[in-house]
Design an enzyme around this catalytic site. Structure first.
Site, short mmCIF file in Angstrom:
data_model
loop_
_atom_site.label_atom_id
_atom_site.label_comp_id
_atom_site.label_asym_id
_atom_site.label_seq_id
_atom_site.Cartn_x
_atom_site.Cartn_y
_atom_site.Cartn_z
N LYS A 63 47.45 54.31 35.34
CA LYS A 63 46.74 55.57 35.07
C LYS A 63 47.07 56.04 33.66
O LYS A 63 48.01 55.57 33.02
CB LYS A 63 47.17 56.66 36.08
CG LYS A 63 46.96 56.31 37.53
CD LYS A 63 45.51 56.17 37.89
CE LYS A 63 45.36 55.68 39.32
NZ LYS A 63 44.08 55.09 39.59
N SER A 89 39.17 52.26 38.51
CA SER A 89 39.70 53.58 38.17
C SER A 89 39.93 53.82 36.68
O SER A 89 39.92 54.95 36.24
CB SER A 89 40.98 53.87 38.94
OG SER A 89 42.06 53.14 38.42
#
Length: 159
Positions: A81, A35
Site C-alpha cells: 500500500k 489495489s
C-alpha cells in the site's frame, strides 16, 4: 573428492551470508491484485518489485512511499500500500468510521491507489509502523516496466 568437499563447504558458508543479505537489504516479490493500479499491475500485467528492508528497518518511510506490510486483518498475508499519513498527522479518510483521524504515535495511514478496489486503512484503520516490512523501490520485472516507484500521493477520491 576433495573438490566436492570444498564446493559443499563453500555453499554452506555462503548460505548464512545470503540469508542475512535478504533479511537486511531486501528481496524481489511478486505483486498480485488491482489495489495499486495503475502504478503496479497495469493492464493485468503482474509486476515484480524490489522491496528494501533497509529503508523499513531504519524507519525511512515518508508520505507517498509504497510499502509492504503484514496485513492487520490476516497476519499470514503481506499487502502492499501507499503511505498517506504519518504519525501525528490529521488524515481525511475515505469511508472509515470517522471522516478525520489524528494518527497516534507510531502509526501510519495506508491506502491502495485504486480507490474502491482495495482493503486498506479505510477498512482497518491506522496501522502500526511495526507491521511495515519493506519499502517498494523499483519494478524489476517485466523488462518493459523497469522503473523506480515514485513517492507521491495521487488524488484521493471517496468511493
Amino acid at each position: 573428492m576433495m573438490g566436492w568437499g570444498r564446493f559443499v563447504g563453500g555453499c554452506v558458508g555462503a548460505l548464512p551470508v545470503a540469508l542475512t543479505g535478504l533479511e537486511m537489504v531486501g528481496y524481489v516479490a511478486r505483486v498480485d491484485g488491482a489495489s495499486m493500479q495503475p502504478v503496479l499491475n497495469p493492464d493485468r500485467v503482474t509486476d515484480y518489485v524490489f522491496l528494501s528492508r533497509w529503508a523499513a528497518r531504519s524507519c525511512q518511510v515518508s508520505r507517498g512511499d509504497v510499502v509492504s506490510l503484514v496485513s492487520p486483518r490476516d497476519p499470514s498475508q503481506k499487502i502492499i500500500k501507499r503511505v498517506v499519513g504519518l504519525p501525528g498527522e490529521l488524515v481525511h479518510t475515505l469511508g472509515w468510521r470517522r471522516p478525520l483521524v489524528t494518527l497516534p504515535p507510531g502509526h501510519l495511514w495506508v491506502e491502495g491507489d485504486h480507490t474502491g478496489h482495495t482493503l486498506d486503512s479505510n477498512s482497518f484503520g491506522p496501522v502500526s509502523l511495526g507491521l511495515v516490512t519493506a519499502k517498494a523501490v523499483c519494478i524489476v520485472w517485466p523488462p518493459h516496466r523497469w522503473q523506480f516507484i515514485s513517492s507521491h500521493v495521487p488524488e484521493r477520491k471517496p468511493n
